[in-house]
Scaffold this active site. Structure first.
Site, PDB file in Angstrom:
ATOM      1  N   GLY A 140       0.828  -1.222   0.000  1.00 42.30           N
ATOM      2  CA  GLY A 140       0.000   0.000   0.000  1.00 42.30           C
ATOM      3  C   GLY A 140       0.854   1.260   0.000  1.00 42.30           C
TER       4      GLY A 140
ATOM      5  N   GLY B 243      14.322  -4.321   3.108  1.00 40.55           N
ATOM      6  CA  GLY B 243      15.282  -4.946   2.212  1.00 40.55           C
ATOM      7  C   GLY B 243      16.450  -4.022   1.900  1.00 40.55           C
TER       8      GLY B 243
ATOM      9  N   GLY C 269       4.430  25.726   5.720  1.00 39.96           N
ATOM     10  CA  GLY C 269       4.493  25.297   4.326  1.00 39.96           C
ATOM     11  C   GLY C 269       3.128  25.399   3.676  1.00 39.96           C
TER      12      GLY C 269
ATOM     13  CB  ILE D  45       1.298  17.842   2.193  1.00 38.51           C
ATOM     14  CG1 ILE D  45       1.459  16.785   1.097  1.00 38.51           C
ATOM     15  CG2 ILE D  45       1.161  17.173   3.570  1.00 38.51           C
ATOM     16  CD1 ILE D  45       2.661  15.869   1.239  1.00 38.51           C
TER      17      ILE D  45
ATOM     18  CD  GLU E 286       5.025  28.945   0.665  1.00 42.61           C
ATOM     19  OE1 GLU E 286       4.762  27.828   1.120  1.00 42.61           O
ATOM     20  OE2 GLU E 286       6.045  29.176  -0.019  1.00 42.61           O
TER      21      GLU E 286
ATOM     22  CB  VAL F 139       8.883  28.893  10.756  1.00 47.33           C
ATOM     23  CG1 VAL F 139       8.934  28.467  12.214  1.00 47.33           C
ATOM     24  CG2 VAL F 139       7.445  29.099  10.327  1.00 47.33           C
TER      25      VAL F 139
ATOM     26  NE  ARG G  27       6.274  12.186   0.718  1.00 45.71           N
ATOM     27  CZ  ARG G  27       6.131  11.516   1.863  1.00 45.71           C
ATOM     28  NH1 ARG G  27       5.693  12.142   2.948  1.00 45.71           N
ATOM     29  NH2 ARG G  27       6.428  10.236   1.935  1.00 45.71           N
TER      30      ARG G  27
ATOM     31  CG  HIS H 224     -27.295  22.109 -19.363  1.00 45.35           C
ATOM     32  ND1 HIS H 224     -26.490  23.155 -18.947  1.00 45.35           N
ATOM     33  CD2 HIS H 224     -28.567  22.420 -18.999  1.00 45.35           C
ATOM     34  CE1 HIS H 224     -27.250  24.079 -18.374  1.00 45.35           C
ATOM     35  NE2 HIS H 224     -28.513  23.652 -18.382  1.00 45.35           N
TER      36      HIS H 224
HETATM   37  C1  FAD Z   1      -0.190  13.450   3.193  1.00 43.28           C
HETATM   38  C2  FAD Z   1       0.052  13.032   1.772  1.00 43.28           C
HETATM   39  C3  FAD Z   1      -0.966  13.144   0.849  1.00 43.28           C
HETATM   40  C4  FAD Z   1      -0.759  12.749  -0.461  1.00 43.28           C
HETATM   41  N1  FAD Z   1      -1.785  12.871  -1.344  1.00 43.28           N
HETATM   42  C5  FAD Z   1      -1.608  12.485  -2.618  1.00 43.28           C
HETATM   43  C6  FAD Z   1      -2.669  12.554  -3.546  1.00 43.28           C
HETATM   44  O1  FAD Z   1      -3.774  12.973  -3.214  1.00 43.28           O
HETATM   45  N2  FAD Z   1      -2.452  12.137  -4.807  1.00 43.28           N
HETATM   46  C7  FAD Z   1      -1.229  11.667  -5.217  1.00 43.28           C
HETATM   47  O2  FAD Z   1      -1.075  11.308  -6.374  1.00 43.28           O
HETATM   48  N3  FAD Z   1      -0.194  11.604  -4.356  1.00 43.28           N
HETATM   49  C8  FAD Z   1      -0.359  11.982  -3.072  1.00 43.28           C
HETATM   50  N4  FAD Z   1       0.681  11.871  -2.196  1.00 43.28           N
HETATM   51  C9  FAD Z   1       1.975  11.389  -2.698  1.00 43.28           C
HETATM   52  C10 FAD Z   1       1.941   9.864  -2.857  1.00 43.28           C
HETATM   53  O3  FAD Z   1       1.675   9.290  -1.603  1.00 43.28           O
HETATM   54  C11 FAD Z   1       3.271   9.366  -3.388  1.00 43.28           C
HETATM   55  O4  FAD Z   1       3.584  10.053  -4.574  1.00 43.28           O
HETATM   56  C12 FAD Z   1       3.200   7.883  -3.700  1.00 43.28           C
HETATM   57  O5  FAD Z   1       2.869   7.154  -2.558  1.00 43.28           O
HETATM   58  C13 FAD Z   1       4.536   7.394  -4.250  1.00 43.28           C
HETATM   59  O6  FAD Z   1       4.445   6.045  -4.510  1.00 43.28           O
HETATM   60  P1  FAD Z   1       5.724   5.114  -4.533  1.00 43.28           P
HETATM   61  O7  FAD Z   1       5.242   3.771  -4.959  1.00 43.28           O
HETATM   62  O8  FAD Z   1       6.812   5.754  -5.275  1.00 43.28           O
HETATM   63  O9  FAD Z   1       6.241   5.045  -3.021  1.00 43.28           O
HETATM   64  P2  FAD Z   1       5.510   4.941  -1.582  1.00 43.28           P
HETATM   65  O10 FAD Z   1       4.042   4.974  -1.686  1.00 43.28           O
HETATM   66  O11 FAD Z   1       6.205   5.911  -0.753  1.00 43.28           O
HETATM   67  O12 FAD Z   1       5.888   3.483  -1.148  1.00 43.28           O
HETATM   68  C14 FAD Z   1       7.203   3.132  -0.845  1.00 43.28           C
HETATM   69  C15 FAD Z   1       7.166   1.882  -0.023  1.00 43.28           C
HETATM   70  O13 FAD Z   1       8.502   1.399   0.090  1.00 43.28           O
HETATM   71  C16 FAD Z   1       8.650   0.852   1.362  1.00 43.28           C
HETATM   72  N5  FAD Z   1      10.087   0.840   1.649  1.00 43.28           N
HETATM   73  C17 FAD Z   1      10.928   1.886   1.725  1.00 43.28           C
HETATM   74  N6  FAD Z   1      12.182   1.451   1.966  1.00 43.28           N
HETATM   75  C18 FAD Z   1      12.100   0.108   2.029  1.00 43.28           C
HETATM   76  C19 FAD Z   1      13.057  -0.916   2.240  1.00 43.28           C
HETATM   77  N7  FAD Z   1      14.351  -0.659   2.415  1.00 43.28           N
HETATM   78  N8  FAD Z   1      12.622  -2.188   2.268  1.00 43.28           N
HETATM   79  C20 FAD Z   1      11.297  -2.478   2.088  1.00 43.28           C
HETATM   80  N9  FAD Z   1      10.377  -1.560   1.879  1.00 43.28           N
HETATM   81  C21 FAD Z   1      10.776  -0.280   1.836  1.00 43.28           C
HETATM   82  C22 FAD Z   1       7.862   1.747   2.286  1.00 43.28           C
HETATM   83  O14 FAD Z   1       7.486   1.026   3.444  1.00 43.28           O
HETATM   84  C23 FAD Z   1       6.667   2.082   1.403  1.00 43.28           C
HETATM   85  O15 FAD Z   1       5.611   1.174   1.657  1.00 43.28           O
HETATM   86  C24 FAD Z   1       0.504  12.231  -0.867  1.00 43.28           C
HETATM   87  C25 FAD Z   1       1.534  12.111   0.065  1.00 43.28           C
HETATM   88  C26 FAD Z   1       1.308  12.498   1.365  1.00 43.28           C
HETATM   89  C27 FAD Z   1       2.426  12.346   2.352  1.00 43.28           C
END
Ligand code: FAD
Length: 471
Positions: A42, A117, A179, A183, A202, A236, A270, A442
Site C-alpha cells: 500500500g 530490504g 508550508g 500537503i 509560506e 519560521v 518530501r 447539461h
Molecule cells: C499526506 C500526503 C498526501 C498525499 N496525497 C496524494 C494525492 O492525493 N495524490 C497523489 O497522487 N499523491 C499523493 N501523495 C503522494 C503519494 O503518496 C506518493 O507520490 C506515492 O505514494 C509514491 O508512490 P511510490 O510507490 O513511489 O512510493 P511509496 O508509496 O512511498 O511506497 C514506498 C514503499 O517502500 C517501502 N520501503 C521503503 N524502503 C524500504 C526498504 N528498504 N525495504 C522495504 N520496503 C521499503 C515503504 O514502506 C513504502 O511502503 C501524498 C503524500 C502524502 C504524504
C-alpha cells in the site's frame, strides 16, 4: 537458517508504484517477489498519504457543506465530532484496501515479503531478519519521506509531520502549518473544518508555489475564511517548546514575530527515500538530490535494476508512480517502451480543489513559449450556481498555430475529477475545437471545459466576447 529465494523480478517497496509493477509483471508471466517494510502492501499513498488524507478531507467537506447550507434555507446544528469514530473509519478504509492488495498478491502468485530490504550486491537483496533474494531484475520503488528542516526539528509530541497529523490524536485549539504546499493546505483544511484555528506560513509570495496564480486565487480567497491567518513571504526561524505549546519565531513582514501554538505541523516537502538501501553495492547511482538516476525506460546505472515512483524523480504523485511501475514491468517483460507522458495530472484536494495537466502558463512563460489561453469563469456556469460555488475557473492552454490543447487547469469543487477530460485531450492531441464540438452534458461542471474551448471559436453562449471591440 533464513531462506534463499530466486526470483525473476524483485520489487523493493510496495506502494502504488511497486505493487502496480509487481502485479503487471506477474500478469506477464514473470516470477515476482514484492518486499515492503510494512506488513501489507500500500505504501505511503495508502497508509499515510493520499487515501487517509482524502478520507479526512471528505469529513471536512461534509462539515463545511452543512455549515454553508444556510444559503439554501437549511440550518444544521454545529457538528458533534467523535474523533474515535472518524479515526476508525479512516483506518478501516486503509485496512480494506491493504487487505485487498494482499489478496491480489495471492491471486497473482506474487510472493510478498514483509521486512526492510537492502541490496548486498548487484543481484541480491537481504530482507532484515528474513530471506536472501537473488534476482534477475529488480525495481526500486522505495518512495519518499518528509523533508526535515534542521532549524525546525524538535523532540516534541506537539510537532507533527503529515504522518502524525493524519493520526488525528486531537483537534488542537491552534495549529501552525509550516508550508503552503498541497500537503500543508490539505491538512490545514481538515483541521480547520474540525475546529482548529489554523495559521499557515509560506516562505514564498504565494500559496502553492509553482502553480498558476489564476488557479490559486479562488482558493486563496476562500482559505481566508477557513484559516485563521495566512502569512506569505514569512519564514519560521525557530520553534521552541514552551509550557502550553510550541513558540514559533517568524521572520518577515508581520507584526507579531513570536506566536505560540498548541501544535505545529511541518510540511515543507518530501525527499527521495534512497539512503541506506545499499545502492552503492547494487551499482546504482543517485543524483545530488538523492533521486535514483534513471533513463527513459526507468533503467538505473545497473541495467538489471529499474527505479520508479517518488524515489526516481518528480512529480511525486501516486499515479505517476503506478504508470512508471507498469512501464518498467513491461520493459522487463521484453516490451520496447519508453516513458513519454504529455500530461501528468496534479490535484490539490482543498476546497475549492485545484487541478492541472500538461503545460501550465507558468511553464510556458519560463520556456518563452507562445500560447493561447481560454478562460471560463464559473460565474457563467448554471451548474456551479446550483452548487452555490461560482468562484471557480477553467482554462485551456493551446498552441496558437495548431489549436492543439497543450494544457488544462481548473479551480473549483470537483476539479480533481474534471481534469481527466484535460488529460485525454492533451494525450490524444485534441484541438480546442474538438472539445468545443463535443457535446457536454447539461447542467454539469464539464461544460466549463467546453465553454472555455468555445470562446476560442466564437461558439460560447455564457460569456460575451465583444468581437466588434476585438476587431
Ligand atoms: C499526506 C500526503 C498526501 C498525499 N496525497 C496524494 C494525492 O492525493 N495524490 C497523489 O497522487 N499523491 C499523493 N501523495 C503522494 C503519494 O503518496 C506518493 O507520490 C506515492 O505514494 C509514491 O508512490 P511510490 O510507490 O513511489 O512510493 P511509496 O508509496 O512511498 O511506497 C514506498 C514503499 O517502500 C517501502 N520501503 C521503503 N524502503 C524500504 C526498504 N528498504 N525495504 C522495504 N520496503 C521499503 C515503504 O514502506 C513504502 O511502503 C501524498 C503524500 C502524502 C504524504
Amino acid at each position: 537458517m533464513a531462506d534463499t529465494l530466486n526470483t525473476e523480478l524483485v520489487v523493493l517497496g510496495g506502494g502504488p508504484g511497486g505493487y502496480a509493477a509487481a502485479f503487471l509483471a506477474a500478469d506477464r508471466g514473470l516470477k515476482v517477489t514484492l518486499i515492503d517494510a510494512a506488513v501489507k502492501p500500500g505504501g505511503t499513498c495508502l497508509f499515510v498519504g493520499c487515501i487517509p488524507s482524502k478520507a479526512l478531507l471528505h469529513a471536512a467537506h461534509l462539515i463545511t457543506d452543512a455549515r454553508e447550507a444556510g444559503a439554501f434555507g437549511l440550518t444544521f446544528a454545529p457538528p458533534k465530532i467523535d474523533l474515535n469514530v472518524l479515526r476508525a473509519k479512516k483506518d478501516k478504509i486503509i485496512d480494506l484496501n491493504a487487505s485487498h492488495l494482499l489478496e491480489l498478491c495471492k491471486k497473482r502468485q506474487v510472493t510478498f515479503l514483509s521486512g526492510r530490504g537492502v541490496f548486498t550486491d548487484p543481484a541480491t537483496i537481504q530482507v532484515e531478519g528474513g530471506a536472501t533474494v537473488q534476482f534477475k531484475n529488480a525495481i526500486i520503488a522505495t518512495g519518499s519521506v518528509p523533508t526535515k528542516l534542521p532549524g525546525l526539528t524538535l523532540d516534541s509530541a506537539r510537532l507533527l509531520d503529515s504522518t502524525s497529523a493524519l493520526q488525528l490524536e486531537n483537534v488542537p485549539a491552534t495549529l501552525l502549518v509550516v508550508g503552503g504546499g498541497y500537503i500543508g493546505l490539505e491538512m490545514g483544511t481538515v483541521y480547520a473544518a474540525l475546529g482548529s484555528k489554523v495559521t499557515c506560513v509560506e516562505l514564498t509570495g504565494g500559496l502553492l508555489p509553482g502553480v498558476d496564480a489564476d488557479l490559486v486565487r479562488p482558493l486563496a480567497a476562500r482559505i481566508k475564511s477557513q484559516f485563521h491567518q495566512v502569512y506569505l513571504n514569512t519564514k519560521v526561524a525557530k520553534l521552541a517548546e514552551v509550557k502550553d505549546g510550541i513558540r514559533a519565531t517568524f521572520e518577515g513582514d508581520l507584526a507579531e514575530k513570536e506566536q505560540t501554538f498548541e501544535k505545529v505541523m511541518v510540511a515543507v516537502g518530501r525527499r527521495p527515500n534512497s539512503a541506506n538501501l545499499g545502492l552503492d553495492k547494487a551499482e546504482v547511482d543517485i543524483d545530488q538530490k538523492g533521486f535514483v538516476k534513471v533513463n527513459e525506460q526507468r533503467r538505473t546505472t545497473n541495467p538489471n535494476i529499474f527505479a520508479i515512483g517518488d524515489v526516481a524523480g518528480e512529480p511525486m504523485l501516486a499515479h505517476k508512480a503506478s504508470h512508471e511501475g507498469k512501464l518498467a514491468a513491461q520493459v522487463i517483460a521484453g516490451e520496447p517502451l519508453v516513458w513519454d507522458p504529455r500530461a501528468i495530472p496534479a490535484v490539490v484536494f482543498t476546497d475549492p480543489e485545484i487541478a492541472w495537466c500538461g503545460l501550465t502558463e507558468t511553464e510556458a512563460a519560463k520556456q518563452n513559449r507562445e500560447v493561447r489561453v481560454a478562460r471560463f469563469h464559473w460565474a457563467g456556469s448554471g451548474r456551479a450556481m446550483t452548487l452555490g460555488r461560482s468562484d471557480g475557473v477553467t482554462k485551456i492552454i493551446t498552441d496558437p498555430k495548431t489549436d492543439q490543447v497543450l494544457g488544462v487547469g481548473l479551480c473549483g469543487p470537483g476539479a480533481g475529477e474534471l481534469i481527466a477530460e484535460g488529460v485525454i485531450a492533451v494525450e490524444m492531441g485534441a484541438t480546442s475545437k474538438d472539445i468545443a464540438l463535443s457535446i457536454h452534458p447539461h447542467p454539469t461542471l464539464t461544460e466549463t471545459i467546453s465553454e472555455a474551448a468555445e470562446t476560442l471559436h466564437d461558439l460560447a453562449s455564457h460569456v460575451f466576447v465583444n468581437r466588434k471591440k476585438v476587431l
